[in-house]
Design a protein around this motif. Structure first.
Motif, mmCIF file in Angstrom:
data_model
loop_
_atom_site.group_PDB
_atom_site.id
_atom_site.type_symbol
_atom_site.label_atom_id
_atom_site.label_comp_id
_atom_site.label_asym_id
_atom_site.label_seq_id
_atom_site.Cartn_x
_atom_site.Cartn_y
_atom_site.Cartn_z
ATOM 1 N N ALA A 1 0.826 -1.213 0.000
ATOM 2 C CA ALA A 1 0.000 0.000 0.000
ATOM 3 C C ALA A 1 0.857 1.259 0.000
ATOM 4 O O ALA A 1 0.588 2.207 -0.748
ATOM 5 C CB ALA A 1 -0.937 -0.006 1.212
ATOM 6 N N VAL A 2 1.898 1.272 0.815
ATOM 7 C CA VAL A 2 2.760 2.461 0.906
ATOM 8 C C VAL A 2 3.529 2.668 -0.404
ATOM 9 O O VAL A 2 3.627 3.799 -0.899
ATOM 10 C CB VAL A 2 3.701 2.372 2.119
ATOM 11 N N VAL A 3 4.054 1.601 -0.977
ATOM 12 C CA VAL A 3 4.768 1.717 -2.248
ATOM 13 C C VAL A 3 3.817 2.206 -3.336
ATOM 14 O O VAL A 3 4.172 3.073 -4.154
ATOM 15 C CB VAL A 3 5.434 0.377 -2.641
ATOM 16 N N ASP A 4 2.592 1.704 -3.343
ATOM 17 C CA ASP A 4 1.616 2.136 -4.339
ATOM 18 C C ASP A 4 1.285 3.616 -4.175
ATOM 19 O O ASP A 4 1.225 4.355 -5.163
ATOM 20 C CB ASP A 4 0.356 1.278 -4.251
ATOM 21 N N VAL A 5 1.096 4.068 -2.950
ATOM 22 C CA VAL A 5 0.821 5.490 -2.708
ATOM 23 C C VAL A 5 1.995 6.333 -3.183
ATOM 24 O O VAL A 5 1.810 7.388 -3.809
ATOM 25 C CB VAL A 5 0.505 5.760 -1.217
ATOM 26 N N TYR A 6 3.204 5.878 -2.917
ATOM 27 C CA TYR A 6 4.386 6.604 -3.383
ATOM 28 C C TYR A 6 4.393 6.716 -4.911
ATOM 29 O O TYR A 6 4.604 7.794 -5.472
ATOM 30 C CB TYR A 6 5.674 5.931 -2.893
ATOM 31 N N ARG A 7 4.181 5.599 -5.585
ATOM 32 C CA ARG A 7 4.200 5.590 -7.053
ATOM 33 C C ARG A 7 3.116 6.489 -7.635
ATOM 34 O O ARG A 7 3.355 7.230 -8.588
ATOM 35 C CB ARG A 7 4.042 4.160 -7.574
ATOM 36 N N ILE A 8 1.931 6.431 -7.042
ATOM 37 C CA ILE A 8 0.826 7.270 -7.506
ATOM 38 C C ILE A 8 1.155 8.740 -7.269
ATOM 39 O O ILE A 8 0.955 9.591 -8.145
ATOM 40 C CB ILE A 8 -0.487 6.884 -6.788
ATOM 41 N N GLY A 9 1.659 9.038 -6.084
ATOM 42 C CA GLY A 9 1.995 10.424 -5.754
ATOM 43 C C GLY A 9 3.092 10.979 -6.640
ATOM 44 O O GLY A 9 3.019 12.136 -7.094
ATOM 45 N N GLU A 10 4.102 10.174 -6.898
ATOM 46 C CA GLU A 10 5.183 10.628 -7.770
ATOM 47 C C GLU A 10 4.664 10.909 -9.175
ATOM 48 O O GLU A 10 4.997 11.927 -9.790
ATOM 49 C CB GLU A 10 6.299 9.583 -7.826
ATOM 50 N N SER A 11 3.812 10.040 -9.682
ATOM 51 C CA SER A 11 3.269 10.256 -11.027
ATOM 52 C C SER A 11 2.357 11.478 -11.055
ATOM 53 O O SER A 11 2.340 12.223 -12.039
ATOM 54 C CB SER A 11 2.531 9.013 -11.530
ATOM 55 N N GLY A 12 1.629 11.710 -9.979
ATOM 56 C CA GLY A 12 0.778 12.902 -9.904
ATOM 57 C C GLY A 12 1.592 14.178 -9.843
ATOM 58 O O GLY A 12 1.254 15.182 -10.478
ATOM 59 N N ALA A 13 2.679 14.150 -9.080
ATOM 60 C CA ALA A 13 3.553 15.322 -9.000
ATOM 61 C C ALA A 13 4.183 15.616 -10.361
ATOM 62 O O ALA A 13 4.257 16.774 -10.779
ATOM 63 C CB ALA A 13 4.629 15.106 -7.944
ATOM 64 N N LYS A 14 4.617 14.569 -11.059
ATOM 65 C CA LYS A 14 5.182 14.772 -12.395
ATOM 66 C C LYS A 14 4.135 15.358 -13.342
ATOM 67 O O LYS A 14 4.438 16.257 -14.130
ATOM 68 C CB LYS A 14 5.717 13.460 -12.962
ATOM 69 N N ALA A 15 2.918 14.839 -13.259
ATOM 70 C CA ALA A 15 1.850 15.342 -14.129
ATOM 71 C C ALA A 15 1.534 16.803 -13.833
ATOM 72 O O ALA A 15 1.311 17.595 -14.750
ATOM 73 C CB ALA A 15 0.594 14.487 -13.968
#
Length: 177
Positions: free
Chosen positions: A148-162
């Motif tokens: 769950a934490v890794v998934d939140v990180y990946r989602i957050g990183e992609s959102g920040a890039k977007a």
């Protein structure tokens, strides 16, 4: 105010902060509760309620994000973020279920040292022993929490890039003005 915008701002940008805080917090509480059942007992119903609130915020945040996506244009980075975001719900469900199981196990272990009382066979007692249950809880809590934490990180990183990929002047780095 609605589930898509709050006081003129896209609600997703606000809700996402709660998810980014609550998923790791719930994951940490689950792991600590699995490793230390007395912590789970002390937390009481707050542990599965934390898991439930975290779970509830995920589809609300995803819905608000889909609303926002339809208003920002066709961007491959936003599409990637949306696709990753859709994968968080199963992790949130698993996180809620593990917090519920840890809460239940904490109560069960506290009731008595004779948790296998009334079990008719030695084989069944072996599978329901406190050690086996606690070990399973720890392994599941760590696996689900890490996922769950890794998934939140990946989602957050992609959102920040977007959100930020072309939104600031990289040449101004280190210049204060």
């Amino acid at each position: 105010m609605s589930l898509t915008h709050i006081d003129g701002l896209p609600a997703h940008v606000l809700f996402v902060h709660a998810v980014v805080v609550l998923v790791p917090l719930t994951a940490l509480a689950a792991v600590v509760g699995a490793v230390r059942p007395q912590f789970a007992r002390r937390m009481g119903l707050a542990l599965p309620l934390l898991g439930l609130v975290t779970l509830g915020l995920v589809p609300v945040t995803t819905h608000a994000g889909e609303w926002l996506e339809s208003r920002v244009g066709n961007d491959p980075l936003v599409r990637k973020h949306t696709e990753l975001g859709d994968g968080l719900l199963p992790w949130a469900v698993a996180l809620f279920l593990i917090t519920l199981a840890i809460w239940w196990l904490g109560r069960r272990l506290a009731q008595s040292a004779e948790t296998a009382e009334g079990v008719s066979s030695a084989g069944a007692a072996r599978w329901t022993s406190p050690t086996v249950l606690r070990t399973a809880a720890v392994v599941l809590a760590v696996a689900v929490s890490a996922g769950a934490v890794v998934d939140v990180y990946r989602i957050g990183e992609s959102g920040a890039k977007a959100a930020w990929h072309d939104s600031y002047d990289k040449s101004a780095e280190g210049h204060h003005g």
